[in-house]
Design a protein around this motif. Structure first.
Motif, short mmCIF file in Angstrom:
data_model
loop_
_atom_site.label_atom_id
_atom_site.label_comp_id
_atom_site.label_asym_id
_atom_site.label_seq_id
_atom_site.Cartn_x
_atom_site.Cartn_y
_atom_site.Cartn_z
N ARG A 50 -1.23 -4.39 16.40
CA ARG A 50 -0.12 -4.76 15.49
C ARG A 50 0.14 -6.31 15.42
NH1 ARG A 50 3.53 -1.98 12.30
NH2 ARG A 50 5.59 -3.24 11.99
N ILE A 103 15.16 -5.40 3.74
CA ILE A 103 14.30 -6.40 4.63
C ILE A 103 15.05 -7.71 4.57
CG2 ILE A 103 11.99 -7.72 4.56
CD1 ILE A 103 11.99 -4.73 5.79
N ARG A 109 9.04 9.17 4.98
CA ARG A 109 8.34 8.14 4.86
C ARG A 109 8.53 7.40 6.22
NH1 ARG A 109 5.09 4.80 2.11
NH2 ARG A 109 5.94 2.48 2.07
N ALA A 133 12.54 2.61 -2.85
CA ALA A 133 11.70 1.05 -3.14
C ALA A 133 10.88 1.36 -4.20
CB ALA A 133 11.20 0.60 -1.84
N THR A 143 12.32 -5.47 -0.06
CA THR A 143 13.44 -4.79 -0.32
C THR A 143 14.82 -5.32 0.05
OG1 THR A 143 13.63 -3.74 1.83
CG2 THR A 143 12.52 -2.56 0.00
N HIS A 162 13.24 -3.88 -4.98
CA HIS A 162 12.26 -3.91 -3.97
C HIS A 162 11.20 -5.03 -4.19
CE1 HIS A 162 9.12 -2.14 -6.77
NE2 HIS A 162 10.27 -1.59 -7.44
N GLU A 216 0.98 -1.17 0.04
CA GLU A 216 0.11 -0.10 -0.08
C GLU A 216 1.11 1.28 0.13
OE1 GLU A 216 -2.80 0.03 3.24
OE2 GLU A 216 -3.36 -2.22 2.64
N PRO A 217 0.29 2.36 -0.22
CA PRO A 217 1.17 3.60 -0.13
C PRO A 217 1.74 3.92 1.01
CG PRO A 217 -0.90 4.07 -1.35
CD PRO A 217 -1.01 2.73 -0.84
N SER A 218 1.51 3.37 2.25
CA SER A 218 2.00 3.51 3.43
C SER A 218 2.52 2.48 4.00
CB SER A 218 1.18 4.37 4.57
OG SER A 218 0.67 5.40 3.88
N ALA A 219 2.15 1.25 3.33
CA ALA A 219 2.89 -0.23 4.00
C ALA A 219 3.59 -0.89 2.56
CB ALA A 219 1.65 -1.04 4.27
N GLY A 220 4.81 -0.67 2.94
CA GLY A 220 5.74 -1.43 1.71
C GLY A 220 6.56 -2.37 2.64
N SER A 221 7.68 -2.19 3.16
CA SER A 221 8.53 -2.97 3.93
C SER A 221 7.75 -3.26 5.33
CB SER A 221 9.98 -2.35 4.14
OG SER A 221 10.68 -2.17 3.15
N ASP A 222 7.01 -2.46 5.76
CA ASP A 222 6.25 -2.51 6.88
C ASP A 222 4.80 -3.11 6.55
OD1 ASP A 222 5.27 -2.52 9.52
OD2 ASP A 222 5.36 -0.56 9.83
N PHE A 273 1.33 -0.98 -7.09
CA PHE A 273 2.44 -2.27 -7.71
C PHE A 273 1.80 -3.61 -7.76
CE2 PHE A 273 4.70 1.22 -5.53
CZ PHE A 273 5.55 1.98 -6.76
N GLN A 322 7.80 3.81 8.17
CA GLN A 322 7.70 2.57 8.27
C GLN A 322 8.11 2.23 9.74
OE1 GLN A 322 6.84 0.19 4.74
NE2 GLN A 322 5.77 1.92 5.59
N PHE A 323 7.34 0.91 10.13
CA PHE A 323 7.61 0.36 11.60
C PHE A 323 7.60 1.45 12.73
CE2 PHE A 323 10.06 -2.02 8.38
CZ PHE A 323 9.43 -3.45 8.48
#
Lengths: 407, 378
Positions: free
Chosen positions: A186, A385, B259, B330, A382, A378, A135-141, A164, B261-262
């Motif tokens: 979480r 990660i 950005r 990324a 990535t 990625h 998602e736009p705000s949730a990639g690696s996380d 993507f 994350q976590f």
């Protein structure tokens, strides 16, 4: 010690059978086109081939026969992968991320009823499935996904945005992770759903990606999904995700044997020979490779071999059900970094020609590496990660609980 | 030691950067950097109105005859976009080539160039001590007709004119430097797909030089002067790459800060910091090798070793810096509408343009007087 895959006489015979069958059933017009740039006609032909493979259990050859898979061992599955690769096709012969990765998760976490219902369409080729993670705000996380799934009677209602996603030409089903519990819970608030892609409220918007690759943004706006399509239990999606991601991070048979970088090497060697001989389009005088270019060429081979041999190592571990910890992530990470490095190496060898389509004299494997070198860092998680996972397996950083989860 | 820019240089850099980022890029869709996409001619006219095509033109031809460092500031600012099209070629390279030959074109053509009415793609092979802009050039002139192929030509798909070098048939080693309209009879342009937007291959089949805008006959000494002029223009190209590197660094720092994350900005992770720091080191390497090479450009000569150092360092910094930026960004970085992809395309296209790092390293060894026999290059 033996590094070659040792095929039995029965498997050799199986190879001949597969080869002969493919020769009869693979039309020329569907080969040699990137699955992220295929036309509707090529896609249709590949789906048709997929259904024909599915009828024989060769589309998902290692999957249980009970659900429409082939029930074959890994060596036999590799025979099919290799024979299709020889024709420039993958297995499945179309982009099926949600099928490959989702089916593994469904096998591990689905109910018997769900396996009977959800797996056969994937394994037989009746359904093409995209995975919906980023998602736009949730990639690696990934645990931070914001797409919501709210229970409403016998259904869940999903809303949110994924990016993507997939390829061109649409999908039949969407293998989707969404947040079904409170944001603050979480890792204990996620659930997975198999969604009919034709459901009301599903909108697919093409994204323009570097290198001309087909990807999409997908919006779900109040999409109603039968509760029966929740896989792994409500708010237990993180466990499901780990199965899914474990496969994505290095356990796929094609990736395990480092095939793509091997194909780049093959294309490079072919281009070097052609251009050096003056047989390439621009190399009328022949391409002169100086000592530096030859040194880079040799290094390219060295790095390709390292990725390949680590893949063989992973294959050996998997085949023998031997203990694995960091190996999948390590192989995946080095494949990514090698792919990135190769893009520059090819520029050092071929100069401007490395940027030009095959009409320039080099094969598409060489030219496409410029895009792959960027995209590889990625896709599927990535490089950072992968390093995080390796470190946790080594007991570095993170909690013991995280290390255990990484196992 | 005084490494500061003059007030005028700083102002020109700022104006050019604002033009590139604030005016040009918002008016373009990201797709302009895709293969075969047209570049609006309006940008060229605007740059002409601003006098930027006059900077490197001699005063006695109506130009501003700016110092190389001043012109480089303009290129650095435009690289921040990066502004698409043959920017470096038309602001720096073409005037440098003409100046090296005594400016053998008339006032009408000069005025048109300075006004931005012509977008000229430059297709020159390596000659003398200078690097080339193309890999293959088989053009041959005979009886007023030119035949052969030039390949690959950068930023040619929306050019109005071509600057070509054709060898005259027979002995004597004379060449013709030809400025020809893209649509002239006998000239065909084939756009090329791949990872370099705007590139193409030119094929000339008996193209008549009488249709050319200008034909300049070159002797061997002229070719040597031409090569030196091309080499001396390289630091300005490095400045364009530097401007692009700076933008990539700024984007990466900003994205790392914003950005999350976590539960925290990704810039707080050491692995992300490493990428940004690698990028920073590349930017500063490019900056000071480029500025040093620019400072070594003198009338009648140049510090050639410094030029080779600058191009080798800057091209690697540009290429690898974009790799680092993609690792920071990324997925979003690969979306061509985001803004990083144009820099990535530029980093790849300019890496071998006017000499790859490998080519310049070899020439550097030669300039340093080390083992010149084994390092002699064509």
């Amino acid at each position: 010690m033996e590094f070659e895959i040792d095929y039995t006489a029965a498997q050799q015979s199986f190879r001949a059978e597969v080869s002969a069958w493919l020769a009869r059933n693979v039309p020329d017009e569907i080969v040699g086109v990137d699955e992220h740039r295929e036309s509707a006609a090529v896609y249709s032909g590949r789906r048709q081939l997929g259904r024909a493979l599915g009828e024989r259990g060769w589309l998902y050859p290692m999957s249980p026969t009970r659900y429409g898979g082939g029930g074959l061992d890994l060596d036999s599955a590799l025979v099919i992968v290799e024979e299709l690769a020889g024709l420039g096709l993958g297995l499945p012969p179309y982009y099926d991320s949600g099928g490959v990765l989702g089916s593994a998760a469904i096998l591990a976490w689905g109910t018997e009823e769900q396996k009977d219902r959800l797996l056969p369409p994937i394994y037989t080729g009746a359904q093409r499935t995209w995975q919906l993670l980023t998602e736009p705000s949730a990639g690696s996380d990934l645990a931070a996904v914001a797409m919501t799934a709210t229970r409403d009677g016998d259904e869940y209602v999903l809303s949110g945005q994924k990016v993507f996603i997939g390829s061109g030409n649409g999908a039949d089903a969407l293998w989707t992770i969404a947040r079904s519990g409170p944001a603050e819970d979480r890792h204990r608030n996620l659930s997975w759903f198999m969604i009919d892609a034709r459901s009301a409220g599903v909108t697919v918007v093409p994204q323009r990606i570097i290198g001309g690759m087909d990807k999409n943004t997908i919006f779900l706006d109040g999409v109603r999904v039968p509760a029966d399509n929740l896989v792994g239990g409500e708010n237990k999606g993180w466990q499901v995700a780990n199965t899914h991601l474990d496969h994505e991070h290095g356990l796929r048979s094609d990736r395990m044997l480092g095939r793509r970088l091997g194909e780049v090497w093959d294309g490079t060697l072919e281009a070097v020979r052609k251009l050096s001989d003056g047989g390439g389009r621009p190399g009328q005088d022949g391409l002169a490779l100086d000592d530096q270019a030859l040194d880079v060429l040799a290094e390219l081979y060295v790095r390709k071999e390292i990725v390949r041999l680590l893949g063989v190592r992973n294959y050996w571990l998997t085949m023998g059900s031997r203990p694995r910890t960091y190996e999948g992530s390590q192989g995946y990470y080095l494949e990514k970094k090698t792919s990135q490095w190769m893009a520059k190496a090819l520029m050092d060898i071929f100069g401007q020609l490395a940027l030009i389509d095959p009409v320039g004299g080099l094969g598409s494997q060489v030219v496409d590496q410029q895009a792959h070198g960027v995209l590889s860092m990625h896709g599927g998680g990535t490089g950072e990660i992968q390093k995080l996972l390796i470190a946790r397996h080594l007991g570095l950083g993170g909690s013991r609980k995280q290390a255990a989860q990484a196992d | 030691v005084d490494l500061s820019l003059t007030a005028e240089q700083g102002q020109l850099l700022g104006v050019a950067k604002e033009f590139a980022r604030g005016q040009v890029l918002p008016s373009l869709r990201g797709g302009v950097f895709e293969v075969g996409s047209p570049r609006p001619s309006e940008v060229w006219r605007q740059m002409g109105d601003l006098g930027w095509f006059s900077l490197a033109v001699p005063e006695d031809r109506g130009g501003l005859a700016s110092e190389p460092m001043d012109t480089a500031m303009l290129l650095q600012g435009l690289g921040a976009g990066p502004v698409p099209g043959p920017v470096f070629e038309d602001i720096v390279l073409l005037p440098a080539v003409l100046a090296s030959l005594g400016w053998p074109v008339g006032p009408d053509l000069t005025d048109a160039l300075m006004a931005g009415q012509l977008r000229v793609a430059v297709a020159l092979p390596a000659c003398g001590r200078g690097p080339g802009t193309v890999m293959t050039n088989t053009l041959t002139s005979s009886g007023g007709q030119v035949t052969g192929e030039v390949f690959p030509v950068r930023e040619v798909t929306d050019a109005t004119h071509l600057l070509l070098l054709s060898r005259r048939a027979g002995a004597g080693g004379e060449h013709d430097l030809i400025l020809v309209p893209v649509g002239a009879d006998g000239v065909s342009l084939e756009p090329l797909a791949g990872f370099a937007p705007g590139q193409g291959r030119l094929a000339l089949d008996g193209a008549d030089t009488s249709a050319a805008t200008a034909v300049i006959t070159l002797t061997q000494p002229d070719l040597a002067r031409l090569g030196d002029a091309v080499l001396a223009s390289v630091p300005a190209l490095c400045a364009f790459q530097l401007g692009s590197c700076e933008s990539v660094l700024e984007m990466s720092v900003r994205y790392s800060q914003q950005r999350v994350q976590f539960g925290r900005p990704i810039g707080s992770f050491q692995r992300v910091q490493d990428h940004v720091i690698d990028l920073l080191n590349g930017v500063d390497s490019a900056r000071w090798t480029t500025y040093f090479a620019l400072s070594g450009l003198r009338p009648g000569g140049a510090d050639r070793a410094a030029i080779h150092v600058a191009k080798a360092a800057t091209s690697v910094a540009h290429f690898c810096g974009c790799d680092s930026a993609h690792e920071v960004h990324a997925g979003i970085g690969t979306d061509v509408d985001y803004g990083l992809a144009p820099h990535t395309f530029a980093s790849r296209c300019l890496y071998p343009f006017l000499g790859s790092p490998s080519w310049h390293r070899k020439r550097l060894i030669h300039e340093l007087g080390l083992n010149p026999r084994r390092t002699e290059v064509a």
